[in-house]
Scaffold this motif. Structure first.
Motif, PDB file in Angstrom:
ATOM      1  N   HIS A 181       0.823  -1.215   0.000  1.00 49.80           N
ATOM      2  CA  HIS A 181       0.000   0.000   0.000  1.00 49.80           C
ATOM      3  C   HIS A 181       0.853   1.259   0.000  1.00 49.80           C
TER       4      HIS A 181
ATOM      5  N   GLU B 174       0.948   4.669   1.886  1.00 46.01           N
ATOM      6  CA  GLU B 174       0.428   5.093   3.182  1.00 46.01           C
ATOM      7  C   GLU B 174      -0.650   6.172   2.979  1.00 46.01           C
TER       8      GLU B 174
ATOM      9  N   HIS C  19       4.491  -0.423   0.292  1.00 47.73           N
ATOM     10  CA  HIS C  19       5.051  -1.314   1.308  1.00 47.73           C
ATOM     11  C   HIS C  19       3.943  -2.148   1.944  1.00 47.73           C
TER      12      HIS C  19
HETATM   13 FE   LIG Z   1       1.919   1.366   5.988  1.00 46.39          FE
END
Ligand SMILES: [Fe+2]
Ligand SMILES: O=C(O)CCC(=O)C(=O)O
Length: 329
Positions: free
Chosen positions: A145, A147, A290
């Motif tokens: 994803h 963030e 990540h």
């Molecule tokens: Fe994250």
């Protein structure tokens, strides 16, 4: 990935600076003042650390690690969830280490809607959240994803400071450069044919400037933001992606297929960063996505434990877009 291993003397310098900062700013409750004070004090970090992070800021490596930062030997047991961590003010010195190092790269900020508006977050496995789609999960892997994918003010860098990771659970990372897609799909990804939603770590009722809505899937969808997956330079694009919190615009088959194509490539290109105590990883939130591997939580005080801090390259951009003066938006 690029790593700077601090010498022991540099590490104790950082520790001393963190103690000093904690002593002089412990009473400073206002996160906006704390963030600004950290940016100033970060100028006193060891020169190699400042230089290393300046290179990161000028579009250097997209994944970077500072290693051998101080973690107290008498570190308290891993809290069972962020709420307990917040109540106990757990690992405050480590929070200051992360705040100062992060402030050498960007301006620390947080979300009113996440971890009760804290500037520095705890990432630790939490009972009942084992299979949630948040960083409190454990037995379910966390998908790749961006963030806070839903928001135009999402961080430029997410930083994670590892305090404990006894079983070597990996943080997974894929750079946008790993995507090698046919031109037709790339073209779709560059168009605003996608809806991005707030993820489950945000309490919807307190989301900034209208991103929230009724606490129901349809409500969240109706407050989704439209955007592109790839943006910026055509030959070196930035990426915005989170399979769990994005949708194609209703009825757009090509957009749906493009999402699947990206997810497939991400799953085959994952790199692994195994954080050890004393490591801070800085993830460029525009150039990598990540996630985290699955693991078994124990809730005996020895679980994996990270501190997390969001960094913006320009907090003024946040103020201009949200109309809020605080760094907690
Ligand atoms: Fe994250
Ligand atoms: O636990 C990790 O390694 C990553 C968790 C995560 O994605 C986050 O805290 O933003």
């Amino acid at each position: 990935m690029s790593t700077l291993l601090l010498h022991d003397e540099e590490s104790s310098e950082v520790g001393k600076l963190a103690d000093e900062f904690l002593e002089s700013h412990a009473v400073m409750q206002d996160p906006t003042e704390l963030s600004a004070a950290a940016v100033v004090t970060a100028q006193r970090l060891p020169e190699r650390v400042r230089e290393f992070l300046a290179r990161v800021r000028t579009e250097g490596p997209a994944v970077t690690v500072l290693s051998n930062l101080p973690v107290q030997e008498e570190l308290e047991p891993t809290p069972i969830g962020w709420e307990i961590a917040a109540k106990l003010r757990a690992a405050q010195r480590e929070e200051m280490v992360l705040l100062l190092c992060g402030a050498a790269l960007g301006e620390p900020f947080g979300w009113v809607s996440q971890q009760a508006g804290r500037l520095i977050h705890d990432v630790c496995p939490t009972p009942e959240a084992e299979t949630s789609l948040t960083s409190a999960s454990s037995t379910l892997a966390l998908n790749f994803h961006t963030e806070d994918v839903f928001h135009p003010c999402r961080c430029d860098y997410v930083s994670l400071f590892c305090l404990r990771n006894p079983t070597g659970v990996g943080t997974t990372v894929v750079p946008v450069t790993a995507l090698d897609l046919p031109a037709e799909i790339r073209q779709v990804l560059f168009q605003e044919r996608f809806l991005f939603l707030p993820d489950d770590s945000h309490s919807l009722s307190s989301l900034p400037d209208g991103a929230g809505g009724p606490d129901a899937a349809d409500g969240a969808l109706s407050s989704a933001r439209r955007g592109a997956v790839l943006f910026g330079p055509a030959d070196a694009p930035y990426l915005r992606f989170d399979i769990d919190f994005m949708r194609p615009v209703p009825g757009d088959r090509e957009a749906a297929e493009a999402i699947e194509a990206v997810q497939r490539q991400l799953s085959t290109s994952a790199e692994r960063v195994t954080l050890a105590p004393g490591d801070i990883v800085f993830l460029d939130n525009y150039r990598v996505v990540h996630g985290r591997e699955a693991f078994a939580s124990r809730y005996d005080g020895s679980d994996r434990w990270l501190k997390r801090l969001n960094l913006s390259r320009d907090a003024r951009r946040i103020r201009a877009l949200t109309g809020r003066q605080s760094v907690i938006i």
